[in-house]
Enzyme design. Structure first.
Site, PDB file in Angstrom:
ATOM      1  N   SER A  10       0.897  -1.805   0.189  1.00  0.00           N
ATOM      2  CA  SER A  10       2.372  -1.440   0.152  1.00  0.00           C
ATOM      3  C   SER A  10       2.036   0.553  -0.219  1.00  0.00           C
ATOM      4  CB  SER A  10       1.869  -2.080  -1.702  1.00  0.00           C
ATOM      5  OG  SER A  10       3.215  -1.658  -2.130  1.00  0.00           O
ATOM      6  N   ASN A  37      -4.206 -10.312   2.637  1.00  0.00           N
ATOM      7  CA  ASN A  37      -3.385 -10.748   2.262  1.00  0.00           C
ATOM      8  C   ASN A  37      -2.162 -11.330   0.917  1.00  0.00           C
ATOM      9  OD1 ASN A  37       0.319 -10.681   2.574  1.00  0.00           O
ATOM     10  ND2 ASN A  37      -0.407 -12.746   1.887  1.00  0.00           N
ATOM     11  N   TYR A  70      -0.362  -2.306 -10.523  1.00  0.00           N
ATOM     12  CA  TYR A  70      -0.286  -3.099  -8.883  1.00  0.00           C
ATOM     13  C   TYR A  70      -1.071  -1.763  -7.830  1.00  0.00           C
ATOM     14  CZ  TYR A  70       2.098  -4.936  -4.909  1.00  0.00           C
ATOM     15  OH  TYR A  70       2.253  -4.978  -3.956  1.00  0.00           O
ATOM     16  N   ILE A  92      10.641  -6.215   1.013  1.00  0.00           N
ATOM     17  CA  ILE A  92      10.966  -7.411   1.444  1.00  0.00           C
ATOM     18  C   ILE A  92      11.408  -8.482   1.617  1.00  0.00           C
ATOM     19  CG2 ILE A  92       9.744  -8.628   3.454  1.00  0.00           C
ATOM     20  CD1 ILE A  92       9.333  -5.769   3.836  1.00  0.00           C
ATOM     21  N   ALA A 104      -2.362   1.100  -8.333  1.00  0.00           N
ATOM     22  CA  ALA A 104      -3.725   1.010  -8.118  1.00  0.00           C
ATOM     23  C   ALA A 104      -4.655   0.679  -7.202  1.00  0.00           C
ATOM     24  CB  ALA A 104      -4.228   1.679 -10.194  1.00  0.00           C
TER      25      ALA A 104
END
Length: 269
Positions: free
Chosen positions: A138, A86, A151, A184, A153
């Protein structure tokens, strides 16, 4: 609280706050022994309704730190049944503003980290012939927000890593999947919204982007992770599962054409 993960040991990287903390809480609620690896111990004395997870400092970008962390888990618990990668980082910059250091840092945390964790956990899972890895990717591995080149990539790379691990580790009984969160309601995202003068307007517009008419909660990501690490998903591997209220599935329309849809959505909510 249940017992779907009774007797199992689960690692959650970046589990001290936000989505990671919700995941750690949810797995602990199902009776897993949870070990959180993070740079900072932000856990309070109270940890939901479940027993408090074990914490150990971890820098997922450093191989020595990862190896020492996995060794610690094995010494304390003797096994690893689930790994949730995570830990992550994001940079909001245009390609002109992004530096090579920005790029390298995101690659190190978001992609090198899951690779290193899987590298050192997989041999232990292989010995038992069972195990599951869940990467937190994501929706930006599929679609991209402005100023998120690096991000996006890294998250596309995480999706590719998931496919490779699912294929290579499948014969050993190890499954690998990715959960792809949309917008979120985390502390980080709330802080970002507070930068805007009319926060309520931004929140309403964000909700309208989602066919379900709202943004998601960390627990909804945690529920998806729980299913993937449980035996209920025993024939699911190599999947990228979007948990985004169908936001990434809705084709954008000009505001004039989208007005009726948004009005109906607002009324329904």
């Amino acid at each position: 609280m249940g017992n779907r993960l009774s007797g199992k040991v689960a690692i959650v990287t970046g589990g001290s706050r936000g989505i990671g903390r919700a995941i750690a809480e949810r797995l602990a609620e199902e009776d897993a022994a949870v070990v959180i690896g993070d740079l900072h111990d932000d856990l309070s004395a109270e940890f939901g309704k479940a027993k408090r997870p074990t914490f150990m400092s971890l820098d997922v970008t450093k191989e020595v730190s990862v190896r020492e962390f996995v060794d610690y888990v094995l010494q304390k618990f003797g096994r690893v049944d689930a790994l949730v990668n995570n830990a992550g980082k994001v940079v909001h910059k245009t390609i002109d503003e992004q530096t090579a250091d920005d790029w390298d840092r995101l690659m190190a945390v978001n992609l090198r980290g899951p690779f290193l964790m899987a590298k050192y956990v997989a041999p232990e899972m292989r010995r038992s012939g069972l195990g599951t890895i869940v990467n937190i990717g994501s929706v930006e591995g599929f679609v991209v927000n402005p100023w998120h080149t690096a991000y996006a990539a890294t998250k596309a790379g995480v999706h590719g890593l998931t496919l490779g691990l699912a294929v290579d580790l499948g014969p050993d009984g190890i499954r690998c999947n990715t959960v792809c969160p949309g917008w979120i309601d985390t502390d980080l995202n709330r802080t970002y919204l507070e930068l805007h003068a009319d926060r309520s307007l931004v929140e309403r517009e964000l909700s309208e982007l989602h066919p379900l008419g709202r943004i998601g909660s960390p627990k909804e990501i945690a529920n998806a992770v729980l299913w993937l690490v449980s035996d209920e998903s025993s024939f699911v591997s190599g999947e990228m599962i979007a948990v985004d209220g169908a936001r990434s599935k809705k084709i954008s329309l000009p505001a004039t054409l989208d007005e009726e849809y948004r009005a109906k959505l607002t009324k329904a909510c």
